[in-house]
Design a protein around this motif. Structure first.
Motif, short mmCIF file in Angstrom:
data_model
loop_
_atom_site.label_atom_id
_atom_site.label_comp_id
_atom_site.label_asym_id
_atom_site.label_seq_id
_atom_site.Cartn_x
_atom_site.Cartn_y
_atom_site.Cartn_z
N VAL A 183 0.81 -1.30 -0.12
CA VAL A 183 -0.12 0.13 0.09
C VAL A 183 0.94 1.13 0.02
N PRO A 184 1.79 1.33 0.84
CA PRO A 184 2.64 2.63 0.74
C PRO A 184 3.42 2.91 -0.55
N GLU A 185 3.82 1.76 -1.13
CA GLU A 185 4.44 1.87 -2.48
C GLU A 185 3.35 2.33 -3.66
N TYR A 228 -4.90 7.80 2.74
CA TYR A 228 -3.33 7.44 3.44
C TYR A 228 -3.08 7.72 4.85
N ALA A 229 -3.67 8.73 5.24
CA ALA A 229 -3.37 9.02 6.70
C ALA A 229 -4.26 8.18 7.49
N TRP A 230 -5.43 7.93 7.30
CA TRP A 230 -6.41 6.97 7.97
C TRP A 230 -5.16 5.42 7.97
N TRP A 231 -4.84 5.03 6.96
CA TRP A 231 -4.02 3.96 6.77
C TRP A 231 -3.14 3.90 7.60
N LEU A 232 -2.16 4.92 7.62
CA LEU A 232 -1.09 5.01 8.67
C LEU A 232 -1.53 4.85 9.87
N GLU A 233 -2.67 5.45 10.43
CA GLU A 233 -3.00 5.55 11.75
C GLU A 233 -3.51 4.39 12.32
N PRO A 239 -5.84 -5.28 9.36
CA PRO A 239 -4.95 -5.82 8.77
C PRO A 239 -4.72 -5.35 7.38
N THR A 240 -3.45 -5.30 6.75
CA THR A 240 -3.37 -4.81 5.52
C THR A 240 -2.85 -6.08 4.71
N TYR A 241 -2.75 -5.91 3.39
CA TYR A 241 -2.06 -6.87 2.59
C TYR A 241 -1.64 -6.29 1.18
N PRO A 242 -0.47 -6.67 0.55
CA PRO A 242 0.45 -7.50 1.29
C PRO A 242 1.00 -6.88 2.58
N ASP A 243 1.34 -7.81 3.47
CA ASP A 243 1.74 -7.46 4.84
C ASP A 243 2.99 -6.49 5.07
N THR A 244 2.74 -5.31 5.58
CA THR A 244 3.87 -4.43 5.51
C THR A 244 3.78 -3.51 6.78
N PRO A 245 4.54 -2.97 7.29
CA PRO A 245 4.82 -1.94 8.45
C PRO A 245 3.72 -0.80 8.22
N ARG A 246 3.13 -0.13 9.00
CA ARG A 246 2.48 0.89 8.76
C ARG A 246 3.33 2.33 9.04
N VAL A 576 -14.90 2.15 5.17
CA VAL A 576 -13.64 1.06 5.35
C VAL A 576 -12.34 2.05 5.58
N ARG A 577 -12.43 3.53 4.97
CA ARG A 577 -11.31 4.44 4.99
C ARG A 577 -11.38 4.68 6.76
N THR A 578 -12.38 5.02 7.26
CA THR A 578 -12.41 5.42 8.84
C THR A 578 -12.46 4.48 9.63
N GLN A 579 -12.55 3.21 8.96
CA GLN A 579 -12.55 1.83 10.20
C GLN A 579 -13.84 1.97 11.07
N LYS A 580 -14.94 2.51 10.35
CA LYS A 580 -16.12 2.49 11.10
C LYS A 580 -17.19 1.51 10.53
N TRP A 581 -16.76 0.91 9.62
CA TRP A 581 -17.88 -0.14 9.06
C TRP A 581 -18.69 -0.97 9.97
N ASN A 582 -17.98 -1.90 10.98
CA ASN A 582 -18.57 -2.70 11.61
C ASN A 582 -19.39 -1.89 12.57
#
Length: 640
Positions: A183-185, A228-233, A239-246, A576-582
């Protein structure tokens, strides 16, 4: 080498204009061609044709009925309706379906539509200098490459930057191997550089009606920074994929990108170019006002030519580029029979159209999101709240029908209405079974309380409804694909992107409350009552502003986004972006499949962390030349 299987080295192209049916000049003219070949990109005509394809390709996603399902079903906006199948159940996570790599075009369409466009954009960029292409046109190509990668990374996580000839290089051969970037790439190598270049090189004004401008690029760069800011936070540990540090390769943290999102969105607000807010929310969506200056980007269609519309104007399927999304959320109002007459017939008009009854709004939409229906015009400017008699347009000359309470109704009168406010006196026992509406004393229309809607009969989505100019006083062609543009981006979103970034700590000239109140003030201004079908000149702006909370949080931003963009394909991506889905959509309330069922029940969804990414389509994995272990590793975890 990172490579991706590509279905063909040729890219289908059906010669489409950027300004269709809405204007008499500034139309991109080109020679119709069946395919693009690599050699064609080395000519000026080829590069220009490639740019046209990038706009045309938007139709493969926006307005496509099952992308509507992908981005709306399973959220707090929509659930499966009475005629739903696994194209909807798979996305609802309520036990009737199973989302997998075999779920078909509900998960494959973004993948299948985006990668040919990415490769086309790369071909334009690589050959631009040789054919003397202006930097502004190169900027458009870079915008689209970033646009499609942004859609891909939000949907699937990390995706390949190398399609076979090197990262972000134009691929000219059929390649059957692939490696996914992180994702960062994807953001830092592709999306951000391309969008920054587009902001720098694309002009303020439109070279053609509907073409990308500097402010369109600003909006999507701001959205990319925000996402991307939400993804980093990663506040909920998704979880993300491919697995990588945030972590960001450039060493910046989430706060930095929230501020970048705010600054870019505010720059767009302060430098609007050809865009502005419509004075009334109603005017944003009334079909007679399509392609106005709040609409920054759209997938265009036209009534004037079936060839250029790319879908049948008389009787269309839901596949390919047809704009049929609103059919999915239209209940079957044609079963409304009054006094032995089909009182509400299928009509090519904004409140009617072709009813498929696949997706139903949940009750919380009306009791929570759109709880304020009198001051705030957005409920009225979003939904069909009354179905009106049109039997005369179908050739029935009966002057009046005997409807609720034995009262007479004429063509144009309400037959069934959804009540703004709950009325416990509604008597559903006297509707005869075919309408699902009840009676209250003194009204000739049958009525339904919004907290008692079912999966069979519910308010339609007026804002995206059918519009034709060739009805000639009759019902017209309601079974033809829509000829309206499908909205992708509006000027109003700049305010909500900046407000969301402000909630997350960004600072500047405007607070989150300042920004939200611009749209809320507009929502308080009425000029027409859609439910009553009559003029309503009323200004509730001050009351709307006064009702805004002193402290704005992310839940309030998401509610405002739903009020502004309901049903337009934003919602799954927002949650999904805000991780509020569930949290916001883990359960919903609605009654059953029968029109006469007005006893809502609660449905629980089993939304798991891995569902925050869609599965990689099976067609992609099957076509790869790789070991079974590598194919398994290519798939997002949790899916088969």
């Amino acid at each position: 080498m990172r490579r991706i299987k590509i279905k063909s080295i040729s890219i289908a192209m059906l010669s489409i204009a950027l300004c269709l049916g809405s204007c008499s000049k500034d139309i991109l003219e080109e020679e119709p061609r069946g395919v693009f070949t690599p050699d064609f990109f080395t000519t000026e005509l080829g590069v220009q044709g490639g740019l046209t394809y990038l706009y045309q390709n938007l139709r493969n996603i926006y307005g496509f009925a099952y992308f509507m399902s992908t981005s709306e079903t399973g959220t707090d906006e929509y659930a499966p309706a009475q005629s739903a199948n696994n194209n909807f159940y798979d996305l609802d996570f309520a036990g009737q379906g199973n989302l997998s790599s075999e779920s078909g075009f509900i998960i494959s369409r973004p993948w299948d539509a985006a990668f040919p466009a990415v490769n086309t954009a790369s071909g334009i960029i690589e050959n631009a200098e040789a054919v003397g292409l202006d930097n502004s046109l190169i900027g458009e190509a870079r915008f689209f490459r970033a646009f499609y990668y942004f859609l891909l990374v939000q949907t699937y996580g990390g995706v390949p930057l190398d399609l076979g000839s090197g990262e972000l290089a134009f691929n000219q051969s059929t390649i059957k191997t692939s490696v996914r970037n992180t994702v960062p790439e994807v953001y830092t190598k592709a999306i951000f550089p391309d969008l920054r270049a587009a902001v720098n090189d694309v002009p303020d004004g439109q070279r053609l009606t509907g073409a990308v401008t500097k402010n369109v690029a600003r909006l999507f760069l701001a959205k990319a920074y925000l996402t991307y800011a939400w993804w980093l936070e990663n506040p909920n540990g998704i979880p993300t994929y491919p697995d990588t540090p945030r972590t960001d390769p450039d060493g910046n943290n989430a706060s930095y990108y929230y501020q970048q999102a705010y600054d870019m969105a505010v720059a767009g607000i302060n430098n609007p170019g050809p865009y502005s807010l419509q004075e009334y929310f109603y005017d944003v969506h009334v079909a007679t006002n399509d392609r106005h200056n709040e609409m920054m980007m759209y997938a265009d269609r036209t009534e004037e030519s079936q060839i250029y519309n790319e879908a049948d104007l008389g009787w269309s399927g839901t596949d390919n580029t047809a704009n049929t999304a609103v059919w999915m959320v239209t209940s079957n109002y044609t079963t409304i029979s009054v006094d032995g007459v089909a009182a509400v017939q299928r009509e090519a008009a904004q409140s009617y159209g072709r009813p498929w009854t696949r997706m139903a709004p949940t009750i919380n939409v009306f009791t929570e999101t759109f709880a304020e229906k009198d001051l705030d015009s957005r409920y009225d400017g979003t939904f069909v709240t009354s179905y009106r008699g049109n039997w005369d347009k179908g050739g029935d000359t009966t002057p009046t029908l005997t409807a609720a309470n034995g009262m007479e109704i004429a063509p144009g009168d309400a037959v069934v209405s959804f009540l703004d406010d709950y009325n416990p006196a509604v008597d559903y026992s006297v509707n005869g079974g075919n309408i699902g509406g009840g009676q209250i004393p003194g009204r000739s229309d049958y009525v339904i309380n919004l907290n008692e809607i079912n999966r069979r009969f519910y308010p339609g989505l007026w804002k995206l409804g059918t519009y034709r100019t060739d009805n000639a006083g009759g019902l017209g062609s309601p079974n033809g694909a829509l000829t309206r543009p499908f909205p992708i981006a509006k000027f109003s979103e700049l305010y909500l992107v900046a407000a969301e970034a402000a909630v997350k700590g960004a600072s500047g000239s405007y607070t989150a409350r300042d920004l939200v109140n611009v749209l809320r003030a507009r929502a308080g201004r009425w000029r027409f009552d859609n439910g009553e079908q009559q003029e309503r000149m009323e200004d509730n702006s001050a009351a709307m502003i006064a009702a805004t909370p002193a402290v704005i949080d992310i839940d309030y931003i998401l509610a405002e986004r739903s009020r502004e963009f309901f049903g337009e394909g934003y919602r799954w991506y927002d949650l999904v972006r805000t991780q509020k889905w569930n949290e916001l959509a883990g359960s919903y309330e609605i009654a059953g499949d029968a029109a006469t069922d007005h006893a809502p029940t609660v449905t629980n969804r089993d939304i798991q962390p891995h569902h925050y990414l869609r599965p990689i389509p099976l067609g992609q994995i099957d076509a790869m030349e790789a070991s079974e272990a590598d194919k398994a590793a290519y798939q997002n975890p949790g899916y088969q």
